[in-house]
Write an enzyme that holds these catalytic residues in place. Structure first.
Site, mmCIF file in Angstrom:
data_model
loop_
_atom_site.group_PDB
_atom_site.id
_atom_site.type_symbol
_atom_site.label_atom_id
_atom_site.label_comp_id
_atom_site.label_asym_id
_atom_site.label_seq_id
_atom_site.Cartn_x
_atom_site.Cartn_y
_atom_site.Cartn_z
ATOM 1 N N VAL A 191 1.835 28.266 -20.436
ATOM 2 C CA VAL A 191 2.741 29.322 -20.889
ATOM 3 C C VAL A 191 2.835 29.377 -22.422
ATOM 4 O O VAL A 191 2.734 30.438 -23.029
ATOM 5 C CB VAL A 191 4.152 29.129 -20.299
ATOM 6 C CG1 VAL A 191 4.888 30.437 -20.257
ATOM 7 C CG2 VAL A 191 4.090 28.509 -18.922
ATOM 8 N N ILE A 192 3.018 28.210 -23.053
ATOM 9 C CA ILE A 192 3.180 28.218 -24.515
ATOM 10 C C ILE A 192 1.875 28.645 -25.180
ATOM 11 O O ILE A 192 1.875 29.470 -26.107
ATOM 12 C CB ILE A 192 3.614 26.823 -25.030
ATOM 13 C CG1 ILE A 192 5.014 26.495 -24.500
ATOM 14 C CG2 ILE A 192 3.583 26.758 -26.561
ATOM 15 C CD1 ILE A 192 5.562 25.149 -24.927
ATOM 16 N N GLY A 279 2.088 20.662 -22.012
ATOM 17 C CA GLY A 279 3.208 20.288 -21.161
ATOM 18 C C GLY A 279 4.282 19.540 -21.928
ATOM 19 O O GLY A 279 4.124 19.239 -23.117
ATOM 20 N N HIS A 452 13.247 57.969 -10.559
ATOM 21 C CA HIS A 452 11.976 58.525 -11.022
ATOM 22 C C HIS A 452 12.171 59.165 -12.395
ATOM 23 O O HIS A 452 13.163 59.869 -12.589
ATOM 24 C CB HIS A 452 11.468 59.589 -10.052
ATOM 25 C CG HIS A 452 10.201 60.236 -10.527
ATOM 26 N ND1 HIS A 452 8.987 59.611 -10.460
ATOM 27 C CD2 HIS A 452 9.985 61.446 -11.129
ATOM 28 C CE1 HIS A 452 8.060 60.406 -10.979
ATOM 29 N NE2 HIS A 452 8.645 61.518 -11.394
HETATM 30 P P1 FAD Z 1 17.099 21.615 -23.876
HETATM 31 O O1 FAD Z 1 17.106 23.080 -24.078
HETATM 32 O O2 FAD Z 1 15.934 20.852 -24.313
HETATM 33 O O3 FAD Z 1 18.427 21.059 -24.522
HETATM 34 C C1 FAD Z 1 18.690 19.713 -24.641
HETATM 35 C C2 FAD Z 1 19.662 19.511 -25.778
HETATM 36 O O4 FAD Z 1 20.161 18.195 -25.718
HETATM 37 C C3 FAD Z 1 19.042 19.665 -27.164
HETATM 38 O O5 FAD Z 1 19.878 20.444 -27.980
HETATM 39 C C4 FAD Z 1 18.981 18.237 -27.691
HETATM 40 O O6 FAD Z 1 19.098 18.161 -29.112
HETATM 41 C C5 FAD Z 1 20.191 17.647 -27.014
HETATM 42 N N1 FAD Z 1 20.132 16.193 -26.863
HETATM 43 C C6 FAD Z 1 19.161 15.434 -26.343
HETATM 44 N N2 FAD Z 1 19.528 14.148 -26.296
HETATM 45 C C7 FAD Z 1 20.784 14.076 -26.812
HETATM 46 C C8 FAD Z 1 21.704 13.048 -27.015
HETATM 47 N N3 FAD Z 1 21.449 11.788 -26.637
HETATM 48 N N4 FAD Z 1 22.894 13.360 -27.574
HETATM 49 C C9 FAD Z 1 23.199 14.623 -27.938
HETATM 50 N N5 FAD Z 1 22.358 15.657 -27.745
HETATM 51 C C10 FAD Z 1 21.166 15.387 -27.181
HETATM 52 N N6 FAD Z 1 12.127 28.797 -20.407
HETATM 53 C C11 FAD Z 1 12.403 29.988 -19.842
HETATM 54 O O7 FAD Z 1 13.064 30.022 -18.798
HETATM 55 N N7 FAD Z 1 11.999 31.166 -20.407
HETATM 56 C C12 FAD Z 1 11.274 31.192 -21.553
HETATM 57 O O8 FAD Z 1 10.924 32.270 -22.037
HETATM 58 C C13 FAD Z 1 10.953 29.955 -22.166
HETATM 59 N N8 FAD Z 1 10.247 29.940 -23.303
HETATM 60 C C14 FAD Z 1 9.962 28.734 -23.893
HETATM 61 C C15 FAD Z 1 9.195 28.736 -25.046
HETATM 62 C C16 FAD Z 1 8.866 27.547 -25.646
HETATM 63 C C17 FAD Z 1 8.047 27.568 -26.909
HETATM 64 C C18 FAD Z 1 9.340 26.320 -25.107
HETATM 65 C C19 FAD Z 1 9.045 25.004 -25.770
HETATM 66 C C20 FAD Z 1 10.102 26.302 -23.957
HETATM 67 C C21 FAD Z 1 10.409 27.523 -23.336
HETATM 68 N N9 FAD Z 1 11.137 27.561 -22.152
HETATM 69 C C22 FAD Z 1 11.412 28.764 -21.556
HETATM 70 C C23 FAD Z 1 11.641 26.329 -21.512
HETATM 71 C C24 FAD Z 1 13.116 26.120 -21.867
HETATM 72 O O9 FAD Z 1 13.254 26.079 -23.268
HETATM 73 C C25 FAD Z 1 13.637 24.847 -21.243
HETATM 74 O O10 FAD Z 1 13.375 24.841 -19.859
HETATM 75 C C26 FAD Z 1 15.134 24.720 -21.453
HETATM 76 O O11 FAD Z 1 15.448 24.719 -22.817
HETATM 77 C C27 FAD Z 1 15.686 23.454 -20.798
HETATM 78 O O12 FAD Z 1 17.049 23.400 -21.005
HETATM 79 P P2 FAD Z 1 17.834 22.008 -21.034
HETATM 80 O O13 FAD Z 1 19.257 22.359 -21.232
HETATM 81 O O14 FAD Z 1 17.449 21.199 -19.868
HETATM 82 O O15 FAD Z 1 17.276 21.230 -22.300
HETATM 83 P P1 NAI Z 2 2.190 24.159 -19.246
HETATM 84 O O1 NAI Z 2 2.402 23.133 -18.224
HETATM 85 O O2 NAI Z 2 2.596 25.557 -18.988
HETATM 86 O O3 NAI Z 2 0.638 24.224 -19.626
HETATM 87 C C1 NAI Z 2 -0.064 23.117 -20.113
HETATM 88 C C2 NAI Z 2 -1.543 23.397 -19.984
HETATM 89 O O4 NAI Z 2 -2.235 22.405 -20.710
HETATM 90 C C3 NAI Z 2 -2.033 23.328 -18.546
HETATM 91 O O5 NAI Z 2 -2.820 24.456 -18.259
HETATM 92 C C4 NAI Z 2 -2.822 22.034 -18.505
HETATM 93 O O6 NAI Z 2 -3.876 22.061 -17.572
HETATM 94 C C5 NAI Z 2 -3.329 21.959 -19.928
HETATM 95 N N1 NAI Z 2 -3.664 20.618 -20.383
HETATM 96 C C6 NAI Z 2 -2.992 19.459 -20.153
HETATM 97 N N2 NAI Z 2 -3.594 18.424 -20.775
HETATM 98 C C7 NAI Z 2 -4.673 18.939 -21.412
HETATM 99 C C8 NAI Z 2 -5.692 18.388 -22.232
HETATM 100 N N3 NAI Z 2 -5.716 17.084 -22.518
HETATM 101 N N4 NAI Z 2 -6.647 19.201 -22.718
HETATM 102 C C9 NAI Z 2 -6.632 20.534 -22.454
HETATM 103 N N5 NAI Z 2 -5.697 21.112 -21.667
HETATM 104 C C10 NAI Z 2 -4.729 20.327 -21.175
HETATM 105 O O7 NAI Z 2 2.866 23.571 -20.573
HETATM 106 P P2 NAI Z 2 3.253 24.240 -21.939
HETATM 107 O O8 NAI Z 2 2.514 25.506 -22.164
HETATM 108 O O9 NAI Z 2 3.162 23.144 -22.929
HETATM 109 O O10 NAI Z 2 4.766 24.603 -21.728
HETATM 110 C C11 NAI Z 2 5.719 23.576 -21.388
HETATM 111 C C12 NAI Z 2 6.780 24.100 -20.496
HETATM 112 O O11 NAI Z 2 7.625 24.988 -21.199
HETATM 113 C C13 NAI Z 2 6.223 24.888 -19.333
HETATM 114 O O12 NAI Z 2 6.112 24.031 -18.235
HETATM 115 C C14 NAI Z 2 7.232 25.937 -19.068
HETATM 116 O O13 NAI Z 2 8.036 25.544 -18.007
HETATM 117 C C15 NAI Z 2 8.065 26.010 -20.336
HETATM 118 N N6 NAI Z 2 7.834 27.311 -20.958
HETATM 119 C C16 NAI Z 2 8.257 28.423 -20.299
HETATM 120 C C17 NAI Z 2 8.039 29.673 -20.828
HETATM 121 C C18 NAI Z 2 8.466 30.865 -20.058
HETATM 122 O O14 NAI Z 2 9.183 30.714 -19.084
HETATM 123 N N7 NAI Z 2 8.074 32.062 -20.448
HETATM 124 C C19 NAI Z 2 7.410 29.852 -22.121
HETATM 125 C C20 NAI Z 2 6.976 28.612 -22.708
HETATM 126 C C21 NAI Z 2 7.222 27.404 -22.141
#
Ligand code: FAD
Ligand code: NAI
Length: 473
Positions: A191-192, A279, A452
């Site tokens: 996804v990323i 991941g 529509h």
């Molecule tokens: P987090 O959002 O990681 O929050 C954890 C918080 O806990 C952080 O603020 C951290 O600083 C804090 N923390 C950790 N340890 C401690 C501690 N000991 N004391 C105090 N604070 C602490 N998901 C989607 O559904 N849609 C998307 O479009 C999407 N896009 C993404 C794009 C990217 C680039 C990435 C990296 C992820 C994306 N995700 C998306 C995934 C999503 O961001 C995560 O699934 C979500 O943030 C998880 O929420 P969480 O509350 O479990 O943890």
């Molecule tokens: P991901 O799990 O989506 O994809 C990781 C990819 O890297 C996989 O295709 C895997 O086969 C590949 N890979 C793993 N090891 C490798 C290696 N050594 N060499 C080459 N390829 C390798 O993980 P990603 O993109 O890092 O995102 C992390 C998580 O963040 C996702 O699991 C998703 O849940 C969340 N996310 C969600 C978004 C959304 O909901 N739109 C957007 C971005 C992130």
């Protein structure tokens, strides 16, 4: 030093944690949330990965880069001429930072409104105490009857290539590259990789994605993955499957990635910067789980049951730090359900109907089973598909690639999965989630009046296609 006592303390203020805290406070509990994320001035920035370096900033940049590409390549079709379209990356990144800040501020406002006490700093376990837990919240000592851990996840590093956020980038660095790299490498076509690869490609980078798996998007319905691969290739995104990375080296000029390709030949990719998106791993850094004997699994995730209960009484964990998809809405649902369970209610999360979306262009959205899963399960099914090419609103938008696909039980017609690649798939998927939550049949959707012209008519038509009676295709 204070010794404040709370009914519920949430550690982590991401989507799992802050929502859990709000729901707990709504239910009448004296609630605190501890979050350590800092903004550039060292102040609080609640919202976690999602708000600061995930969902929100990535969508802000996806929007800006889409506008840019649209202005350059599609305005002319609409009879709009603009002269040379220029881009100011610093301004684009500044706008993204503003959007993030609005969300951070919004959460702080919601805490105040709901009377959640907020501690900015690290939360950690100190000891179990009579009827609860002693915790550290930054410099303060507090106690809680119930603890909800929502400490999220961190980007996984490639062995031998630690993130420096300058040349080897996690999602964090990938969201703040100061100038458009001429050549950008991405490891991992998940996804990323696809979302952030799309951002920088639209802004002018040559993007090459290296993926270990032999098939593209294996968790997505095969028909959708095939269509996506075709469209991304047309857009100029190079995706190489089945590679094995052997070495990543960096010097002043850039980063070089040595790998073995799918045919077994040694290859080298030279890029200006490299995004590693392979991941994420559960985060319990600084939580001090050992102090109370909180059980982690072999991958470092907190062990929970279906209801997010850990091995300790009155300690719960939600979101990315536990099993299940790493999605913000999954974390939020778990947070709400846990707060309700603490209140003695029947909090509920249906893990079978959590939608997932990839915000590329076109967007990809899915809920329920894929066709390959149904085949593997030996389930008898019918399928129906409708292309956006035959939808009036999509034609008016000039956005006709992709389709809606329905999978329904062969006998009962119950909807088993819906897969969309196309414009606003992220919005369209909600109808399918609602339908599946109510155990609707494909015919139920086919019999409902849809406005529509709207893209949602494609959903109705795909449902009609299950019974082989589309009206417009
Ligand atoms: P987090 O959002 O990681 O929050 C954890 C918080 O806990 C952080 O603020 C951290 O600083 C804090 N923390 C950790 N340890 C401690 C501690 N000991 N004391 C105090 N604070 C602490 N998901 C989607 O559904 N849609 C998307 O479009 C999407 N896009 C993404 C794009 C990217 C680039 C990435 C990296 C992820 C994306 N995700 C998306 C995934 C999503 O961001 C995560 O699934 C979500 O943030 C998880 O929420 P969480 O509350 O479990 O943890
Ligand atoms: P991901 O799990 O989506 O994809 C990781 C990819 O890297 C996989 O295709 C895997 O086969 C590949 N890979 C793993 N090891 C490798 C290696 N050594 N060499 C080459 N390829 C390798 O993980 P990603 O993109 O890092 O995102 C992390 C998580 O963040 C996702 O699991 C998703 O849940 C969340 N996310 C969600 C978004 C959304 O909901 N739109 C957007 C971005 C992130």
């Amino acid at each position: 030093m204070s010794n404040k006592q709370f009914d519920v303390v949430v550690i982590g203020g991401g989507p799992g944690g802050y929502v859990a805290a709000i729901r707990a406070a709504q239910l009448g509990f004296n609630t605190a949330c501890i979050d350590e994320w800092k903004n550039e001035k060292g102040g609080p920035a609640p919202g976690g990965t999602c708000t600061n370096v995930g969902c929100i900033p990535s969508k802000a940049l996806l929007q800006s880069s889409e506008h840019y590409e649209h202005a350059r390549e599609h305005f002319a079709e609409h009879g709009i001429s603009t002269g040379e379209v220029k881009m100011d990356v610093a301004k684009m990144l500044g706008r993204k930072d503003q959007v993030v800040k609005q969300n951070n501020d919004g959460i702080l406002y919601l805490f105040k409104k709901n009377k959640v006490s907020f501690f900015h700093g690290r939360g950690s376990f100190v000891a179990a105490s009579d009827g609860g837990y002693e915790l550290k919240a930054g410099d303060e000592s507090i106690t809680a009857k119930h603890v909800i851990v929502a400490t999220g996840s961190n980007a996984r590093q490639l062995p031998g290539a630690p993130f420096d956020e300058e040349q080897i980038l996690s999602n964090d660095g990938a969201l703040r590259i100061p100038t458009v790299p001429k050549k950008l490498g991405v490891i991992g076509s998940g996804v990323i990789g696809l979302e952030l690869g799309s951002v920088w490609r639209r802004l002018g980078s040559e993007v090459v994605v290296l993926e270990a798996m032999p098939s593209f998007l294996p968790t997505v319905d095969e028909a959708v993955a095939k269509e996506a691969a075709k469209l991304f290739k047309k857009q100029g995104l190079t995706i190489e499957l089945g590679v094995k990375i052997s070495e990543v080296k960096k010097d002043k000029k850039g980063v070089s990635v040595s790998y073995t390709d799918a045919k077994g030949a040694e290859q080298k990719l030279e890029v200006d910067r490299l995004i590693v998106s392979i991941g994420r791993t559960a985060n319990t850094i600084g939580l001090n789980p050992e102090a109370v004997g909180l059980a982690l699994d072999e991958r470092g995730a907190i062990v929970v049951d279906h209801d997010c209960k850990t091995n300790l009484p009155n300690v719960w964990a939600v979101g990315d730090v536990v099993r299940g998809p790493m999605l913000a809405h999954k974390a939020e649902e778990e947070g709400v359900a846990v707060a309700e369970r603490i209140a003695g209610q029947h909090g509920h999360v249906d893990f079978d109907i959590i939608p997932s979306v990839i915000y590329t262009h076109p967007e990809i959205a899915q809920v329920g089973k894929t066709e390959q899963q149904l085949k593997a399960d030996g389930r008898a099914y019918k399928s129906g598909q409708f292309p956006f090419l035959a939808n009036g609103r999509a034609r008016a938008l000039g956005d006709t690639s992709g389709f809606v696909k329905f999978l329904a039980d062969a006998t009962t017609d119950e909807i088993l999965g819906v897969h969309i690649i196309g414009p606003f798939a992220s919005e369209l998927i909600s109808e399918a989630v609602v339908a599946m939550a109510f155990k609707a049949s494909a015919e139920d959707i086919a019999r409902i009046c849809h406005a529509h012209p709207s893209l949602s008519e494609s959903t109705k038509e795909a449902a009609l296609a299950v019974d082989k009676r589309t009206l417009n295709f």
